[in-house]
Design a protein around this motif. Structure first.
Motif, mmCIF file in Angstrom:
data_model
loop_
_atom_site.group_PDB
_atom_site.id
_atom_site.type_symbol
_atom_site.label_atom_id
_atom_site.label_comp_id
_atom_site.label_asym_id
_atom_site.label_seq_id
_atom_site.Cartn_x
_atom_site.Cartn_y
_atom_site.Cartn_z
ATOM 1 N N SER A 163 -1.438 -5.112 -11.911
ATOM 2 C CA SER A 163 -2.024 -5.025 -10.580
ATOM 3 C C SER A 163 -3.366 -5.725 -10.561
ATOM 4 O O SER A 163 -4.081 -5.744 -11.562
ATOM 5 N N ASN A 177 -7.745 -4.604 -6.724
ATOM 6 C CA ASN A 177 -7.641 -3.647 -5.617
ATOM 7 C C ASN A 177 -6.365 -2.811 -5.675
ATOM 8 O O ASN A 177 -6.121 -2.007 -4.801
ATOM 9 N N ARG A 178 -5.518 -3.026 -6.679
ATOM 10 C CA ARG A 178 -4.288 -2.274 -6.929
ATOM 11 C C ARG A 178 -3.190 -2.549 -5.899
ATOM 12 O O ARG A 178 -2.157 -1.915 -5.937
ATOM 13 N N ARG A 230 0.869 -1.186 0.000
ATOM 14 C CA ARG A 230 0.000 0.000 0.000
ATOM 15 C C ARG A 230 0.897 1.224 0.000
ATOM 16 O O ARG A 230 2.010 1.191 0.524
ATOM 17 N N ASP A 282 -2.758 5.782 -9.914
ATOM 18 C CA ASP A 282 -1.643 5.371 -10.772
ATOM 19 C C ASP A 282 -0.585 6.455 -10.965
ATOM 20 O O ASP A 282 0.551 6.136 -11.320
ATOM 21 N N ARG A 308 0.455 -7.737 -7.069
ATOM 22 C CA ARG A 308 0.853 -8.065 -8.429
ATOM 23 C C ARG A 308 2.090 -8.961 -8.400
ATOM 24 O O ARG A 308 2.819 -9.011 -7.411
ATOM 25 N N THR A 344 -2.714 4.331 -2.943
ATOM 26 C CA THR A 344 -2.527 3.017 -3.563
ATOM 27 C C THR A 344 -3.268 2.926 -4.890
ATOM 28 O O THR A 344 -2.754 2.367 -5.861
ATOM 29 N N ASP A 345 -4.469 3.482 -4.951
ATOM 30 C CA ASP A 345 -5.304 3.383 -6.150
ATOM 31 C C ASP A 345 -5.021 4.456 -7.201
ATOM 32 O O ASP A 345 -5.655 4.462 -8.253
ATOM 33 N N ASP A 385 0.365 -0.769 -19.198
ATOM 34 C CA ASP A 385 -0.697 -1.052 -18.220
ATOM 35 C C ASP A 385 -0.616 -2.448 -17.623
ATOM 36 O O ASP A 385 -1.224 -2.710 -16.593
#
Length: 162
Positions: free
Chosen positions: A57, A60-61, A7, A142, A64, A139-140, A36
């Protein structure tokens, strides 16, 4: 398969400046591939070189696929010069807190003024305490990915919003 679960948060600049912290490590990194679905990065510090491959990812990002390998510094520097077209520079600080270690990146160059903290987790459900210097979670977002900062540096963000 290697999985990275992390996170990402912004850091309160005033609280960070007041914090007693260890010495940081200088990082230079560049991207061989960044889209991406995957990135291939080479990174150099004073004592180490690395090549890292990251997959897409999850929803939930946070998670990965990630594979990182140490490579000789001269080869890492050659790859940076010969195979990358963009990158970032930063000083990384490792700050232990409870059962976790925060990695705090103080960016320089075109991303000067940006400070981002990451915490790597063992599972997406891990519970952790946020130190007082942690601010908004990104976290979400980019834009805060290092690969994104290499292409769209922080110094231009305010101009884009004007």
């Amino acid at each position: 398969m290697g999985i990275e679960i992390e996170r990402k948060f912004l850091v309160d600049h005033n609280a960070w400046q007041a914090l007693n912290k260890p010495a940081g490590v200088q990082y230079k990194q560049g991207y061989i591939l960044s889209d991406d679905t995957r990135t291939v990065r080479v990174r150099v510090t004073e004592h180490h070189g690395y090549i890292t491959l990251k997959g897409p990812s999850g929803a939930n990002r946070m998670s990965r696929a990630e594979y990182e390998y140490e490579i000789p510094i001269p080869e890492a520097e050659e790859i940076l010069k010969g195979f990358t077209t963009n990158g970032t520079q930063k000083t990384r600080y490792r700050i232990p807190a409870g059962d976790f270690t925060w990695e705090v990146d103080v960016f320089s160059g075109d991303n000067e003024g940006l400070i981002v903290a990451e915490i790597e987790l063992k599972s997406e459900q891990d519970v952790f305490e946020k130190p007082a210097w942690i601010a908004e979670e990104v976290t979400d977002d980019d834009r805060y990915a290092n690969s994104s900062l290499a292409l769209h540096p922080f110094k231009y963000w305010a101009k884009q919003n004007d």
